[in-house]
Design a protein around this motif. Structure first.
Motif, PDB file in Angstrom:
ATOM      1  N   LEU A 147       0.599  -1.009   0.165  1.00 58.42           N
ATOM      2  CA  LEU A 147       0.311   0.039  -0.029  1.00 58.42           C
ATOM      3  C   LEU A 147       0.476   1.553  -0.102  1.00 58.42           C
ATOM      4  CD1 LEU A 147      -2.811   0.948   0.538  1.00 58.42           C
ATOM      5  CD2 LEU A 147      -2.598   1.567   3.032  1.00 58.42           C
ATOM      6  N   ALA A 148       1.898   1.194   0.794  1.00 59.54           N
ATOM      7  CA  ALA A 148       2.950   2.115   1.317  1.00 59.54           C
ATOM      8  C   ALA A 148       3.497   2.952  -0.414  1.00 59.54           C
ATOM      9  CB  ALA A 148       3.408   1.560   1.890  1.00 59.54           C
ATOM     10  N   LYS A 149       4.018   1.380  -1.129  1.00 64.40           N
ATOM     11  CA  LYS A 149       4.688   1.481  -2.543  1.00 64.40           C
ATOM     12  C   LYS A 149       3.767   1.865  -3.265  1.00 64.40           C
ATOM     13  CE  LYS A 149       6.901  -0.228  -5.774  1.00 64.40           C
ATOM     14  NZ  LYS A 149       7.195  -1.811  -6.393  1.00 64.40           N
ATOM     15  N   GLU A 150       2.169   1.417  -3.242  1.00 61.67           N
ATOM     16  CA  GLU A 150       1.443   2.177  -4.506  1.00 61.67           C
ATOM     17  C   GLU A 150       1.328   4.082  -4.247  1.00 61.67           C
ATOM     18  OE1 GLU A 150      -3.108   0.601  -4.392  1.00 61.67           O
ATOM     19  OE2 GLU A 150      -1.488  -0.651  -4.440  1.00 61.67           O
ATOM     20  N   HIS A 151       1.527   4.850  -3.140  1.00 52.70           N
ATOM     21  CA  HIS A 151       1.512   5.929  -2.550  1.00 52.70           C
ATOM     22  C   HIS A 151       2.288   6.468  -2.515  1.00 52.70           C
ATOM     23  CE1 HIS A 151      -3.165   5.344  -2.395  1.00 52.70           C
ATOM     24  NE2 HIS A 151      -2.980   4.193  -1.939  1.00 52.70           N
ATOM     25  N   GLY A 152       3.375   5.874  -3.016  1.00 51.71           N
ATOM     26  CA  GLY A 152       4.548   6.402  -3.583  1.00 51.71           C
ATOM     27  C   GLY A 152       5.238   6.868  -2.151  1.00 51.71           C
ATOM     28  N   ILE A 153       5.100   5.978  -1.365  1.00 55.89           N
ATOM     29  CA  ILE A 153       5.694   6.160   0.145  1.00 55.89           C
ATOM     30  C   ILE A 153       7.177   4.824   0.054  1.00 55.89           C
ATOM     31  CG2 ILE A 153       6.136   5.959   3.427  1.00 55.89           C
ATOM     32  CD1 ILE A 153       2.651   7.059   2.109  1.00 55.89           C
ATOM     33  N   GLU A 154       8.231   5.150   0.560  1.00 54.75           N
ATOM     34  CA  GLU A 154       9.383   4.231   0.016  1.00 54.75           C
ATOM     35  C   GLU A 154       9.580   3.872   1.692  1.00 54.75           C
ATOM     36  OE1 GLU A 154      13.347   3.838  -1.396  1.00 54.75           O
ATOM     37  OE2 GLU A 154      13.755   4.244   0.213  1.00 54.75           O
ATOM     38  N   ILE A 155       9.164   2.088   1.964  1.00 61.94           N
ATOM     39  CA  ILE A 155       9.522   1.304   3.085  1.00 61.94           C
ATOM     40  C   ILE A 155      10.351   0.283   2.583  1.00 61.94           C
ATOM     41  CG2 ILE A 155       8.274   0.079   4.816  1.00 61.94           C
ATOM     42  CD1 ILE A 155       5.929   1.186   4.735  1.00 61.94           C
ATOM     43  N   PRO A 156      11.493   1.321   3.341  1.00 59.82           N
ATOM     44  CA  PRO A 156      12.480  -0.101   2.646  1.00 59.82           C
ATOM     45  C   PRO A 156      12.688  -1.747   3.241  1.00 59.82           C
ATOM     46  CG  PRO A 156      13.290   0.983   4.473  1.00 59.82           C
ATOM     47  CD  PRO A 156      12.076   1.751   4.257  1.00 59.82           C
ATOM     48  N   HIS A 157      13.293  -2.358   1.895  1.00 63.47           N
ATOM     49  CA  HIS A 157      13.050  -4.029   1.719  1.00 63.47           C
ATOM     50  C   HIS A 157      13.833  -4.481   1.858  1.00 63.47           C
ATOM     51  CE1 HIS A 157      10.717  -3.013  -1.086  1.00 63.47           C
ATOM     52  NE2 HIS A 157      11.019  -3.391  -1.933  1.00 63.47           N
ATOM     53  N   TYR A 158      13.934  -5.776   2.362  1.00 65.43           N
ATOM     54  CA  TYR A 158      15.195  -6.391   1.969  1.00 65.43           C
ATOM     55  C   TYR A 158      14.426  -8.128   1.178  1.00 65.43           C
ATOM     56  CZ  TYR A 158      19.323  -3.626   3.553  1.00 65.43           C
ATOM     57  OH  TYR A 158      19.960  -2.520   3.295  1.00 65.43           O
ATOM     58  N   CYS A 159      13.935  -8.342   2.381  1.00 66.31           N
ATOM     59  CA  CYS A 159      13.715 -10.088   2.293  1.00 66.31           C
ATOM     60  C   CYS A 159      12.490  -9.715   1.519  1.00 66.31           C
ATOM     61  CB  CYS A 159      13.668 -10.514   3.612  1.00 66.31           C
ATOM     62  SG  CYS A 159      12.372 -10.481   4.521  1.00 66.31           S
ATOM     63  N   TYR A 160      11.501  -8.562   1.689  1.00 67.72           N
ATOM     64  CA  TYR A 160      10.505  -8.656   1.130  1.00 67.72           C
ATOM     65  C   TYR A 160      10.394  -8.596  -0.813  1.00 67.72           C
ATOM     66  CZ  TYR A 160       5.276  -7.083  -0.191  1.00 67.72           C
ATOM     67  OH  TYR A 160       4.419  -7.449  -0.936  1.00 67.72           O
ATOM     68  N   HIS A 161       9.992  -9.539  -1.132  1.00 70.74           N
ATOM     69  CA  HIS A 161       9.286  -9.421  -2.698  1.00 70.74           C
ATOM     70  C   HIS A 161       8.056 -10.177  -3.271  1.00 70.74           C
ATOM     71  CE1 HIS A 161       9.944  -9.983  -7.167  1.00 70.74           C
ATOM     72  NE2 HIS A 161      11.610  -9.104  -6.720  1.00 70.74           N
ATOM     73  N   PRO A 162       7.789  -9.039  -3.644  1.00 75.24           N
ATOM     74  CA  PRO A 162       5.849  -8.758  -4.147  1.00 75.24           C
ATOM     75  C   PRO A 162       5.704 -10.423  -5.233  1.00 75.24           C
ATOM     76  CG  PRO A 162       7.214  -7.597  -5.206  1.00 75.24           C
ATOM     77  CD  PRO A 162       8.043  -7.491  -4.607  1.00 75.24           C
ATOM     78  N   ALA A 163       7.078 -11.129  -5.273  1.00 72.75           N
ATOM     79  CA  ALA A 163       6.589 -12.394  -6.199  1.00 72.75           C
ATOM     80  C   ALA A 163       6.880 -14.012  -5.074  1.00 72.75           C
ATOM     81  CB  ALA A 163       7.403 -12.567  -7.546  1.00 72.75           C
ATOM     82  N   LEU A 164       7.495 -13.315  -4.141  1.00 74.09           N
ATOM     83  CA  LEU A 164       7.778 -14.013  -2.626  1.00 74.09           C
ATOM     84  C   LEU A 164       7.254 -14.306  -1.505  1.00 74.09           C
ATOM     85  CD1 LEU A 164      11.671 -14.294  -3.194  1.00 74.09           C
ATOM     86  CD2 LEU A 164      10.541 -15.953  -4.527  1.00 74.09           C
ATOM     87  N   ALA A 165       6.780 -15.505  -0.842  1.00 74.65           N
ATOM     88  CA  ALA A 165       5.825 -15.269   0.518  1.00 74.65           C
ATOM     89  C   ALA A 165       6.927 -14.740   1.584  1.00 74.65           C
ATOM     90  CB  ALA A 165       6.040 -16.701   0.782  1.00 74.65           C
ATOM     91  N   VAL A 166       6.226 -13.946   2.705  1.00 73.00           N
ATOM     92  CA  VAL A 166       6.486 -12.967   2.846  1.00 73.00           C
ATOM     93  C   VAL A 166       7.319 -13.744   4.209  1.00 73.00           C
ATOM     94  CG1 VAL A 166       6.349 -11.782   4.656  1.00 73.00           C
ATOM     95  CG2 VAL A 166       4.916 -11.383   3.124  1.00 73.00           C
ATOM     96  N   ALA A 167       9.042 -13.389   3.987  1.00 74.52           N
ATOM     97  CA  ALA A 167       9.855 -13.684   5.183  1.00 74.52           C
ATOM     98  C   ALA A 167       9.976 -13.630   6.106  1.00 74.52           C
ATOM     99  CB  ALA A 167      11.218 -14.245   4.258  1.00 74.52           C
ATOM    100  N   GLY A 168      10.102 -12.214   6.135  1.00 78.17           N
ATOM    101  CA  GLY A 168       9.635 -11.210   7.853  1.00 78.17           C
ATOM    102  C   GLY A 168      11.101 -11.202   8.709  1.00 78.17           C
ATOM    103  N   ASN A 169      12.141 -11.749   7.072  1.00 77.16           N
ATOM    104  CA  ASN A 169      13.634 -11.902   7.868  1.00 77.16           C
ATOM    105  C   ASN A 169      14.476 -11.196   8.210  1.00 77.16           C
ATOM    106  OD1 ASN A 169      15.102 -12.247   5.949  1.00 77.16           O
ATOM    107  ND2 ASN A 169      14.602 -14.805   6.044  1.00 77.16           N
ATOM    108  N   CYS A 170      14.640  -9.944   7.488  1.00 73.48           N
ATOM    109  CA  CYS A 170      15.425  -8.945   7.495  1.00 73.48           C
ATOM    110  C   CYS A 170      15.514  -7.913   8.553  1.00 73.48           C
ATOM    111  CB  CYS A 170      16.016  -7.962   6.090  1.00 73.48           C
ATOM    112  SG  CYS A 170      15.134  -7.301   6.004  1.00 73.48           S
ATOM    113  N   ARG A 171      14.169  -7.185   8.900  1.00 73.33           N
ATOM    114  CA  ARG A 171      13.326  -6.835   9.959  1.00 73.33           C
ATOM    115  C   ARG A 171      14.387  -5.018   8.995  1.00 73.33           C
ATOM    116  NH1 ARG A 171      10.227  -9.844  11.862  1.00 73.33           N
ATOM    117  NH2 ARG A 171      10.226  -8.967  13.883  1.00 73.33           N
ATOM    118  N   ILE A 172      14.614  -4.722   8.246  1.00 70.05           N
ATOM    119  CA  ILE A 172      14.569  -3.351   7.617  1.00 70.05           C
ATOM    120  C   ILE A 172      13.148  -2.537   7.092  1.00 70.05           C
ATOM    121  CG2 ILE A 172      14.396  -3.684   5.553  1.00 70.05           C
ATOM    122  CD1 ILE A 172      17.044  -1.172   7.089  1.00 70.05           C
TER     123      ILE A 172
END
Ligand SMILES: Cc1cc2nc3c(=O)[nH]c(=O)nc-3n(C[C@H](O)[C@H](O)[C@H](O)COP(=O)(O)O)c2cc1C
Ligand code: SF4
Ligand code: SF4
Ligand code: FES
Lengths: 415, 466
Positions: B25-50
């Protein structure tokens, strides 16, 4: 107190099904299957106020009621007995597993019946090699006698039970890592929600309970809620196994009421400190629980009282330290354990705990820097509640408490 | 349930559906939330904590990648709690990182570098000895620099969940955790280079791009992979008119975020080092352009159109194929039209077995007029081939060939003209599923090279003079 959980300890004959039965074993299972409805059992466990004894103290009856009904979720449903007991200082489940395997089986069948589970697993700590044949034999005997398998004792209830040995990872005691491990995967704790009640083993309804938690269930059903609540003090009820270790004259497993006074436990039951040394500190519930100073030890051993004192009841594994113990060294050993056992998923736990170990090692060797002590506290702030599972907290809590309460000892390690 | 809920992220009031993932949702509205492990085509891993953000009412920072939004949720991405938590995640990640950006191929497009600059601390408290695991080869195609790895598990997840191959796993535990293949085994996946694309740091590097170029020196273009009729969307990096690297470009319908390894090496394998047809040829002898077209026109007029076979390549764009179709209709309407054979099917993910991008466009344009080559039994006096190497099964006496690359048969061919290659033209391909995708020119063609349109343009006036 009359021994309940520990009544068969140190007597290997009760490992045999006939001896166990002659002592009244499987009687509660028979009467339960005949006379009780599953909902009634769950209500009884709720009324008793039983709380999980694997560390977190979650109300057991409530946890059971989260499991969806068979109508909602037919198919395989799993009950898992968490026998991975690996928290340093904790060795109570080991006693139950060693001396009373049939009590565990009977408890599991009853609990499985209460939640309409059809498959059970005992997830046994990998290092418990000497316990494996004991459990294997007990399961085989229980099948022979018809306490496991199809239509148990002529009822409509069927329950299969398997023993699964872990491969030597503390993290597999965390219930979702345990489930991953049971599925044959790497023991990584899962993100929650969803919880095991709805999405557990192979995404099916699952309940995980500690060995001791499960073992209390037949006694509650047999002797009643009133009996259970007559044991303990105003804060907590029921019988409880306490593990005493460290600088104490008589280390071991003690069965005493919930809410026993910690000082009484150490000095009366444990015989006090050897060589007339003074008590310095106590970890009340296993190595992950914040340490108490000697002055804080006049306290009721129960979930709420210890939480109010800033520590935790955990697994009631009391680790006793006398005046000669170096708190820096003790903390180093504990932190090294958590660094070694971190599964390595979460950045703060994977990187931070090893880093804390390195700092503590320097302090231990007298190579500390002035900033190290505050840095340790900052790192605790940044590890606690920042991770997928509670191992991050388990690693940070002792650091925070040791360093805050015994800061002067850590300062001695500064160069 | 109310399909419209309101969520506040920083100063933005957003209406959305319940349960949407906060990070999306944030991305869709132009708000950047940094992420490493999250990838829209992969299952949520939730491990990097960025991706920590503050959610009002929660005492601790929450990971945005695993936060379904609720009505009335108030999210702060820039509060002290969130900023501090992210700073420390970076501090933890960088603690053991070698900080070797000057020699890392990912530099310039590395999220560790970018986020450290944007969200990190300007100093470190880490004075311990760094972990220094070795660099290992995972296969002929891929290297792993373990000391740069942040164990985000994207690579493991991609191979396991997208490609369906359990070839990578995590070895060891805690601080010693590292990515590995099974002992003694190489990665075998035909899609393994996707892991290098999604590796948020410089840990995974394709051997064919290692230490080759600095990414900021490359000219960035977009295109469509020509290797098979899937037509994966690509990003092309060029230097000195040579394609240095091909990586996939997201297209939900066609290739998602991925492409096969073979497609990435299309240029190096099939283009860059191949000798081009630079001039015009008549039976192995050079001939000037003007004489070439006059001779070809004369020759085409000598034969009855029924004796002429027109071969059209599935490597041509729709626009060229259309030009050929128009040309045949107008000038050689009795000629037979054919092309390369079509190979059915594909693998489990993207790759189609047919070689070349536009078999579908070719057949769509000619429709019933196109003869499958295996059904052509008659013989022809003359073949006019637009990029097709005639197979030995075809019965043709003479050949006029417009093509891009030197081939052995060219020495004996009646007339040969220099054609353009993929990358040197713009146009569109119709992929196997019927999706029409246009693409631009990104390479310079040899000076004399002609597109089919240009070739026909020069030939037509000469034919009309008959
Ligand atoms: C790192 C970690 C290790 C754990 N190890 C154990 C264990 O060895 N045995 C156990 O019963 N519970 C262990 N737990 C707690 C389990 O996750 C779970 O809460 C428990 O098995 C539930 O049973 P209970 O409700 O009967 O206490 C552990 C938790 C964490 C976070
Ligand atoms: S907190 Fe530590 S042990 Fe728990 S999941 Fe994260 S890395 Fe693994
Ligand atoms: S190699 Fe890259 S993608 Fe794989 S886990 Fe490490 S950082 Fe993540
Ligand atoms: S992106 Fe959310 S935890 Fe990695």
């Amino acid at each position: 107190m009359e021994p309940v959980l520990s009544r068969h300890f140190n007597d290997s004959q009760y490992r045999d099904v006939d001896t166990y039965m002659a002592d009244g074993g499987y009687r509660v299972l028979k009467s339960t299957l005949k006379q009780r409805a599953p909902e009634e059992i769950i209500q009884t466990v709720k009324d008793a106020g039983l709380r999980g004894l694997g560390g977190a103290g979650f109300p057991t009856g409530m946890k059971w009621s989260f499991v969806p009904s068979v109508e909602e979720r037919p198919g395989n449903r799993y009950l898992v007995c968490n026998a991975d007991e690996s928290e340093p200082g904790t060795f109570k489940d080991r006693a139950l597993l060693t001396w009373d395997p049939h009590l565990i089986i009977e408890s599991m069948v009853i609990s499985g019946f209460a939640m309409s589970m059809n498959i059970g697993f005992i997830y046994l700590r990998g290092e418990f090699t000497e316990i494996t044949p004991i459990i294997e034999k007990a399961i085989a005997q229980a099948y022979e006698k018809g306490f496991l398998g199809n239509n148990i004792l002529g009822s409509k209830f069927s329950f299969e039970l398997y023993l699964h040995r872990g491969a030597g990872a503390y993290i597999c005691g965390e219930e979702t890592a345990l489930l991953e491990s049971l599925e044959g995967k790497r023991g990584y704790p899962r993100l929650k929600p969803p919880f095991p009640a709805t999405h557990g083993l192979w995404r099916s309804p699952t309940n995980v309970n500690n060995v001791e938690t499960l073992c209390l269930v037949p006694f509650i059903l047999d002797r009643g809620v009133k009996w259970f609540r007559s044991i303990g003090n105003d804060k907590a009820k029921g019988p409880k196994l306490y593990c005493l270790s460290g600088r104490v004259k008589r280390p071991g497993v003690y069965e005493l009421p919930m809410g026993i006074n910690l000082k009484e436990l150490i000095f009366e039951h444990g015989g006090g400190i050897p060589n007339d040394k003074a008590l310095k500190a106590v970890i009340p519930g296993g190595s992950s629980c914040p340490v108490l100073t000697a002055a804080e030890c006049d306290i009721s051993m129960d979930f709420d009282s210890l939480a109010a004192a800033g520590s935790m009841f955990g697994t009631a594994a009391v680790i006793i330290m006398d005046e000669t113990v170096s708190m820096v060294e003790a903390l180093y050993v504990i932190t090294r354990f958590y660094a070694h056992e971190s599964c390595g998923q979460c950045t703060p736990c994977r990187e931070g705990v090893k880093w804390m170990q390195d700092i503590l090692r320097r302090l231990l060797k007298g190579r500390g820097r002035r900033e190290d002590i505050d840095l340790l506290i900052t790192m605790c702030d940044q590890i606690e509640r920042r991770t997928i599972c509670a191992l991050g907290d388990a690693a940070a809590l002792p650091v925070r408490s040791f360093v805050s309460k015994f800061r002067h000892e850590f300062e001695k390690g500064i160069q | 349930m109310n399909p419209e809920i309101s969520v506040k992220i920083d100063d933005k009031e957003i209406k959305t559906a319940p349960g949407v993932n906060l990070i999306d949702l944030a991305k869709e509205h132009g708000i950047e939330i940094p992420h490493y492990c999250y990838h829209p085509a992969l299952a949520v891993a939730g491990n990097c904590r960025i991706c920590f953000v503050e959610v009002e009412g929660m005492p601790h920072p929450q990971i945005a990648c695993n936060t379904p939004v609720r009505d009335g949720m108030v999210v702060r991405t820039k509060s002290e709690l969130a900023v501090e938590a992210r700073k420390w995640t970076l501090e933890f990640l960088l603690a053991n990182h070698p900080l070797d950006c000057p020699v890392c191929d990912k530099a310039g497009e590395c999220d560790l570098q970018n986020y450290a600059f944007k969200y990190g601390r300007s100093h470190t408290d880490f004075v311990e000895k760094k972990r220094t695991p070795a660099t290992v080869r995972l296969s002929d195609k891929l290297m792993l620099e373990k000391d740069r790895c942040i164990v985000c598990l994207r690579c493991v997840q991609f191979l396991r969940d997208v490609d369906g191959k359990e070839e990578l796993y995590v070895h060891q535990r805690g601080n010693s955790a590292e990515i590995a293949t099974a002992p003694g085994k190489d990665l075998e996946s035909d899609y393994q280079l996707n892991t290098a694309d999604i590796c948020p740091v410089g840990a995974l590097s394709p051997t064919n791009f290692r230490f080759a170029e600095r990414v900021w020196n490359l000219e960035k273009r977009e295109s469509i992979c020509p290797l098979c009729p899937r037509g994966c969307n690509t990003k092309i990096d060029i230097k000195d008119n040579v394609v240095q690297r091909v990586v996939p470009r997201f297209n939900k319908e066609v290739n998602s975020y991925w492409m096969c390894d073979e497609g990435r090496s299309y240029f190096s394998k099939y283009h860059t080092n191949r000798r081009r047809i630079e001039g015009f040829w008549h039976r192995g002898e050079p001939i000037d352009a003007a004489s070439f077209f006059v001779s070809v026109a004369r020759r085409l007029q000598q034969e009855a159109a029924t004796d002429i076979l027109v071969l059209v390549s599935n490597w041509l764009c729709n626009e060229d194929i259309q030009a050929i179709a128009d040309f045949v209709d107008g000038s050689l309407s009795a000629a037979t039209i054919s092309g390369p054979p079509f190979k059915e099917g594909g693998d489990h993910l993207l790759r189609r077995w047919d070689f070349g991008p536009n078999a579908r466009g070719l057949r769509d344009i000619f429709k019933g007029r196109f003869h499958e080559p295996n059904k052509l039994k008659q013989s022809f006096k003359l073949a006019l081939s637009f990029g097709v190497t005639p197979s030995k099964d075809l019965n043709i006496d003479e050949l006029i060939y417009l093509g891009a690359y030197m081939e052995p048969f060219i020495a004996n061919t009646l007339y040969v003209a220099p054609g353009v290659a993929h990358g040197e033209i713009h146009g569109s391909y119709t992929n196997f599923a019927g999706v029409v995708q246009s693409f631009d020119t990104f390479l310079e063609a040899p000076v004399q090279a002609h597109t089919c349109e240009e070739f026909i343009g020069k030939l037509l006036p000469l034919l009309e003079h008959r």
